[in-house]
Design a protein around this motif. Structure first.
Motif, PDB file in Angstrom:
ATOM      1  N   SER A   1       0.629  -1.270   0.096  1.00 45.12           N
ATOM      2  CA  SER A   1       0.322  -0.139   0.384  1.00 45.12           C
ATOM      3  C   SER A   1       1.029   1.083   0.118  1.00 45.12           C
ATOM      4  O   SER A   1       2.649   1.204   0.660  1.00 45.12           O
ATOM      5  N   HIS A   2       0.106   2.308  -0.454  1.00 41.76           N
ATOM      6  CA  HIS A   2       1.524   3.460  -0.512  1.00 41.76           C
ATOM      7  C   HIS A   2       0.098   4.696  -0.695  1.00 41.76           C
ATOM      8  O   HIS A   2      -1.126   4.894  -0.539  1.00 41.76           O
ATOM      9  N   TRP A   3       0.732   5.875   0.289  1.00 47.54           N
ATOM     10  CA  TRP A   3      -0.475   7.134   0.682  1.00 47.54           C
ATOM     11  C   TRP A   3      -0.677   7.728  -1.089  1.00 47.54           C
ATOM     12  O   TRP A   3       0.577   7.588  -2.081  1.00 47.54           O
ATOM     13  N   VAL A   4      -1.331   8.417  -1.183  1.00 47.35           N
ATOM     14  CA  VAL A   4      -1.928   9.446  -1.996  1.00 47.35           C
ATOM     15  C   VAL A   4      -2.857  10.166  -1.487  1.00 47.35           C
ATOM     16  O   VAL A   4      -3.361  10.198  -1.041  1.00 47.35           O
ATOM     17  N   ARG A   5      -2.583  11.720  -2.416  1.00 47.85           N
ATOM     18  CA  ARG A   5      -3.604  11.989  -2.351  1.00 47.85           C
ATOM     19  C   ARG A   5      -4.805  12.443  -3.564  1.00 47.85           C
ATOM     20  O   ARG A   5      -4.776  12.201  -4.802  1.00 47.85           O
ATOM     21  N   LEU A   6      -5.853  12.772  -2.526  1.00 47.70           N
ATOM     22  CA  LEU A   6      -7.662  12.207  -3.522  1.00 47.70           C
ATOM     23  C   LEU A   6      -7.525  14.334  -3.944  1.00 47.70           C
ATOM     24  O   LEU A   6      -6.643  14.851  -4.129  1.00 47.70           O
ATOM     25  N   PRO A   7      -9.031  14.202  -4.998  1.00 43.82           N
ATOM     26  CA  PRO A   7      -8.493  15.555  -5.463  1.00 43.82           C
ATOM     27  C   PRO A   7      -8.725  16.436  -4.915  1.00 43.82           C
ATOM     28  O   PRO A   7      -8.724  17.547  -5.017  1.00 43.82           O
ATOM     29  N   ASP A   8      -9.677  16.455  -3.343  1.00 44.99           N
ATOM     30  CA  ASP A   8      -9.801  17.248  -3.070  1.00 44.99           C
ATOM     31  C   ASP A   8      -9.152  17.505  -1.983  1.00 44.99           C
ATOM     32  O   ASP A   8      -9.107  18.179  -1.000  1.00 44.99           O
ATOM     33  N   GLY A   9      -8.013  16.933  -1.817  1.00 47.37           N
ATOM     34  CA  GLY A   9      -6.427  17.533  -1.082  1.00 47.37           C
ATOM     35  C   GLY A   9      -6.256  15.983   0.041  1.00 47.37           C
ATOM     36  O   GLY A   9      -5.173  16.207   0.864  1.00 47.37           O
ATOM     37  N   SER A  10      -7.320  15.683   0.907  1.00 51.69           N
ATOM     38  CA  SER A  10      -6.868  14.400   1.432  1.00 51.69           C
ATOM     39  C   SER A  10      -6.310  13.099   1.563  1.00 51.69           C
ATOM     40  O   SER A  10      -6.362  13.101   0.252  1.00 51.69           O
ATOM     41  N   PRO A  11      -4.997  12.747   2.105  1.00 55.68           N
ATOM     42  CA  PRO A  11      -4.355  11.214   1.581  1.00 55.68           C
ATOM     43  C   PRO A  11      -5.166  10.188   2.288  1.00 55.68           C
ATOM     44  O   PRO A  11      -6.288  10.094   2.078  1.00 55.68           O
ATOM     45  N   ASP A  12      -5.243   9.436   0.718  1.00 61.63           N
ATOM     46  CA  ASP A  12      -5.649   8.014   0.560  1.00 61.63           C
ATOM     47  C   ASP A  12      -4.436   6.760   1.400  1.00 61.63           C
ATOM     48  O   ASP A  12      -3.699   6.965   0.528  1.00 61.63           O
ATOM     49  N   TRP A  13      -4.721   5.816   1.932  1.00 63.10           N
ATOM     50  CA  TRP A  13      -3.768   4.661   1.854  1.00 63.10           C
ATOM     51  C   TRP A  13      -4.434   3.292   1.100  1.00 63.10           C
ATOM     52  O   TRP A  13      -5.203   3.070   1.207  1.00 63.10           O
ATOM     53  N   ILE A  14      -3.676   3.038  -0.332  1.00 59.68           N
ATOM     54  CA  ILE A  14      -4.584   3.196  -1.323  1.00 59.68           C
ATOM     55  C   ILE A  14      -3.731   1.222  -1.539  1.00 59.68           C
ATOM     56  O   ILE A  14      -2.206   1.631  -1.006  1.00 59.68           O
ATOM     57  N   TRP A  15      -3.676   0.209  -2.178  1.00 62.92           N
ATOM     58  CA  TRP A  15      -3.176  -0.766  -2.063  1.00 62.92           C
ATOM     59  C   TRP A  15      -2.581  -0.251  -3.484  1.00 62.92           C
ATOM     60  O   TRP A  15      -2.768   0.229  -4.420  1.00 62.92           O
TER      61      TRP A  15
END
Length: 164
Positions: free
Chosen positions: A36-50
């Protein structure tokens, strides 16, 4: 047989996988940087995704025995067709919060803002997981019962499972 074990923090995903691994099943907990890794969503919030390529390779490369993959990620639904079962582990909020408060192997959920997020996810995320799961297991049952139910999905039962 490939089984995704999903659910909110504190439902027992990691504990169940540890026991399944000790019984000879292949297990992967995706809450690591390898999967998994962290990404930034379009609204700027972080998301820990596969890491999608890593998960795709894992699932494509599995060719024998049972594989239990644990995680709760916003992009996991893309892989549902590759699993034989999607299992939602669930428990009442008071059980989850008590487990999180007492666990020593994971710091998540100790702060008030994290506990509030867990309760928010219980109300908003868990219903979506429930709607797409093939099986739901209430983990307020003894862990041996939970593991026995997971093993039963693969058609394999361990002699070490004690009635719960």
């Amino acid at each position: 047989m490939k089984v995704l074990v999903t659910g909110m923090s504190g439902t027992g995903k990691s504990t169940a996988l540890q026991i399944l691994a000790a019984r000879g099943h292949r297990t992967v907990d995706t809450d690591t940087d390898r999967w998994s890794h962290w990404v930034r969503l379009p609204d700027g919030s972080p998301d820990w995704i596969w890491r999608e390529q890593a998960i795709a390779d894992l699932l494509a490369g599995h060719d024998g025995g049972s594989l239990f993959v644990a995680g709760c990620k916003s992009n996991q639904g893309r892989f549902y067709p590759q699993f034989d079962h999607v299992v939602l582990l669930s428990a009442p909020a008071d059980v989850l919060l008590a487990r999180i408060a007492s666990r020593t192997n994971n710091p998540y959920g100790k702060r008030p803002d994290e506990r509030a997020a867990i309760l928010r996810h219980l109300a908003t995320v868990e219903p979506r997981l429930r709607a797409t799961a093939t099986v739901e297991i209430d983990t307020s049952a003894p862990i041996e019962t939970v593991v026995q139910r997971l093993e039963a999905l693969t058609g394999r039962h361990s002699d070490r499972v004690r009635p719960g």
